[in-house]
Design an enzyme around this catalytic site. Structure first.
Site, PDB file in Angstrom:
ATOM      1  N   LEU A 128       0.844  -1.202   0.000  1.00 41.37           N
ATOM      2  CA  LEU A 128       0.000   0.000   0.000  1.00 41.37           C
ATOM      3  C   LEU A 128       0.880   1.253   0.000  1.00 41.37           C
ATOM      4  O   LEU A 128       0.464   2.325   0.395  1.00 41.37           O
ATOM      5  CB  LEU A 128      -0.950  -0.002   1.201  1.00 41.37           C
ATOM      6  N   GLU A 164      13.427   7.161  -5.226  1.00 38.24           N
ATOM      7  CA  GLU A 164      13.235   5.695  -5.209  1.00 38.24           C
ATOM      8  C   GLU A 164      14.132   5.043  -6.272  1.00 38.24           C
ATOM      9  O   GLU A 164      14.796   4.044  -6.020  1.00 38.24           O
ATOM     10  CB  GLU A 164      11.762   5.392  -5.490  1.00 38.24           C
ATOM     11  N   ASP A 176       2.631   5.491  -7.541  1.00 37.15           N
ATOM     12  CA  ASP A 176       2.451   5.570  -6.086  1.00 37.15           C
ATOM     13  C   ASP A 176       2.644   7.001  -5.593  1.00 37.15           C
ATOM     14  O   ASP A 176       1.830   7.545  -4.842  1.00 37.15           O
ATOM     15  CB  ASP A 176       3.453   4.663  -5.362  1.00 37.15           C
ATOM     16  N   TYR A 226      10.622  -7.074  -9.563  1.00 37.62           N
ATOM     17  CA  TYR A 226      10.067  -5.858 -10.158  1.00 37.62           C
ATOM     18  C   TYR A 226      10.957  -5.304 -11.270  1.00 37.62           C
ATOM     19  O   TYR A 226      10.497  -5.064 -12.397  1.00 37.62           O
ATOM     20  CB  TYR A 226       9.868  -4.804  -9.063  1.00 37.62           C
TER      21      TYR A 226
END
Ligand code: GLA
Length: 391
Positions: A128, A164, A176, A226
Site C-alpha cells: 500500500l 526511489e 504511487d 520488479y
C-alpha cells in the site's frame, strides 16, 4: 494513535519548544492498471485515509535525527547533511534521506538539520506504498520548512520517484508517488503516465465498499522481480520498435499490438508485453464503465486484470491467488484482484456492504487453512493527498 501522542514522543526524544510542525502523507491503493505506469499506460489509484504522520523541527546545525514509532527498537538514528551519499546498507531512514538528497541535487538545498518523528498506520511491506508515503511526507515537510513553495505536489511526486529510482534502487513508475501527492477524498485518479495528464473520477459506490486483504507475505520491491519485469518490457518494446514507430507499450491499441507482436522473439517477453498492452486498455474501459455507473463491468475488468497478472505477468503467487480466488467465490463480491507490485502484499476487492463480514470470515478462514497464517482485512476510505496538518 493520536497526534498528541506523536507530539509527546517528539518532545521526549528531541526536547520541547521551537516550531514543531505536523505533516501527513497517505498510502494508496490501485483499483486497476497494474504494471502499466512504467510502460506509458494508464493507472487508476486512490489515496487512503491511512498513512504516515511526520513531525519535524529545524535544527540550528547540520544534524539529522530520525525516530520512527514503528521501529522503536531501532531508536534514534543520527546522520548529518554531509553524509547523504546512497548506501548499500539500508534501513527506513533511506526514504527520508533519499528525499533530502534529491532536493539538494535538484537545486533546492537543504541547509539546516532537522529532527523528525514518524508514525505510520500503513502495514509495512503490504503493497500500500508505505515507502512512497514516507517519501511524500518528507517532501511536503522539506518544501514547507525550507520555503520552496514554488514546488508543486506533482514536482514532489517526481522527486519521490527520482529518489526511489536513484537512491533506493527500485525502478518504480510514478503511480504511487503521484497518487499520494495528488489524492482527493472520495476520488480515484485516472492518470496517463505518458504525459502525467489526469482526471479525478468520483468513486460513488452505492451499497459497496473497498476491502483490502493483506496477505502478510512480506516483500520489498528491491528484492522482488520488479526490476526484471520492467526490463523485460523494455526489451519487448525495443523489438516492436524495429517494425513500428511507437514510444511505449501503452501507446499501442490491442489491434496494433496483435499486428506487431511477432517481432517479440521470446514467449515470456511476449506475455509480459501482452499484459502491459491489455491492462492499459482494461484500465481505460474500467474508467468508462464507472462513468456509466456500470460497476458490474468495472468488477469484471478487475477480475480480468488479476488473471493477466497471474498468467501473463506472473507476479501473483499462491498467497494473492488464494485471496482473490476465494473472493471470487463469495456472494456480494463485485470484483477482486491483486494490487500494487505483487509477489505478496495486498488484494483489493469491491464488496457489497452487507456481505463484508461474511467475506472476511470466509476468505480469511480459507486463506489461513491453505497458507498457514492469517491475512488481515481493512475496509478503507479514500482520502486526501499529502500536506501540512493544522495544529
Ligand atoms: C509498485 C510501483 C509502481 C507500479 C506498481 C505496479 O507499486 O512502485 O510504480 O509499477 O508497483 O503497478
Amino acid at each position: 494513535m493520536k497526534l498528541t501522542e506523536i507530539r509527546q514522543c517528539f518532545e521526549e526524544k528531541f526536547g520541547q519548544g521551537g516550531d514543531i510542525r505536523t505533516y501527513f502523507a497517505p498510502g494508496r491503493v490501485n483499483l486497476i492498471g497494474e504494471h502499466t505506469d512504467y510502460n506509458g499506460g494508464h493507472v487508476f489509484p486512490c489515496a487512503l485515509t491511512i498513512g504516515t504522520y511526520l513531525l519535524a523541527r529545524k535544527r540550528p546545525d547540520n544534524k539529522l535525527r530520525f525516530y520512527s514509532m514503528n521501529f522503536e527498537k531501532t531508536g534514534v538514528i543520527e546522520s548529518t547533511l554531509e553524509d547523504l551519499a546512497p548506501k548499500t546498507e539500508k534501513n527506513w531512514t533511506s526514504y527520508p534521506k533519499g528525499m533530502i538528497w534529491t532536493f539538494n541535487g535538484k537545486g533546492y538545498p537543504i541547509t539546516q538539520g532537522v529532527d523528525m518523528v514518524l508514525y505510520g498506520n500503513i502495514p509495512n511491506g503490504s503493497g500500500l506504498s508505505s515507502s512512497a508515503s514516507v517519501e511524500l511526507a518528507t517532501g511536503v515537510m522539506l518544501r514547507d520548512l525550507f520555503g520552496y513553495e514554488n514546488l508543486t505536489n506533482t514536482d514532489l511526486a517526481l522527486f519521490g520517484q527520482y529518489s526511489e529510482n536513484n537512491y533506493n534502487g527500485v525502478n518504480c513508475g510514478i503511480m504511487d508517488q503521484f497518487a499520494i501527492a495528488m489524492g482527493q477524498k472520495d476520488q480515484a485518479i485516472f492518470l496517463d503516465t505518458s504525459d502525467l495528464s489526469f482526471q479525478y473520477a468520483p468513486i460513488k459506490l452505492e451499497n459497496a465498499k473497498i476491502v483490502i486483504a493483506c496477505s502478510n507475505k512480506k516483500r520489498g520491491l528491491g528484492d522482488s522481480k520488479y526490476n526484471e519485469r520492467r526490463s523485460e518490457c523494455e526489451t519487448a518494446l525495443a523489438e516492436i520498435q524495429k517494425v513500428k514507430d511507437v514510444p511505449s507499450l501503452g501507446a499501442l491499441s490491442i489491434d496494433e499490438f496483435e499486428a506487431v507482436k511477432d517481432a517479440i522473439k521470446d514467449p515470456v517477453r511476449l506475455k509480459r508485453a501482452r499484459h502491459a498492452v491489455y491492462e492499459n486498455q482494461r484500465t481505460i474501459q474500467a474508467v468508462e464503465a464507472l462513468k456509466q455507473n456500470d460497476i458490474a463491468k468495472f468488477g469484471k475488468l478487475m477480475n480480468d486484470s488479476h488473471v493477466s497478472l497471474r498468467d501473463d505477468y506472473e507476479v501473483t503467487g499462491i498467497e494473492l491467488d488464494t485471496l482473490v480466488e476465494e473472493a471470487w467465490g463469495c456472494d456480494g463480491v463485485i470484483g477482486s484482484r491483486m494490487t500494487g507490485a505483487g509477489f505478496g502484499g495486498c488484494t483489493v476487492s469491491i464488496v457489497e456492504t452487507d456481505a463484508i463480514d461474511r467475506f472476511i470470515q470466509k476468505v480469511g478462514d480459507a486463506y489461513e487453512k491453505k497458507i498457514g497464517y492469517a491475512a488481515d482485512f481493512y475496509v478503507v476510505e479514500i482520502g486526501d493527498g499529502a500536506g501540512t496538518l493544522a495544529e
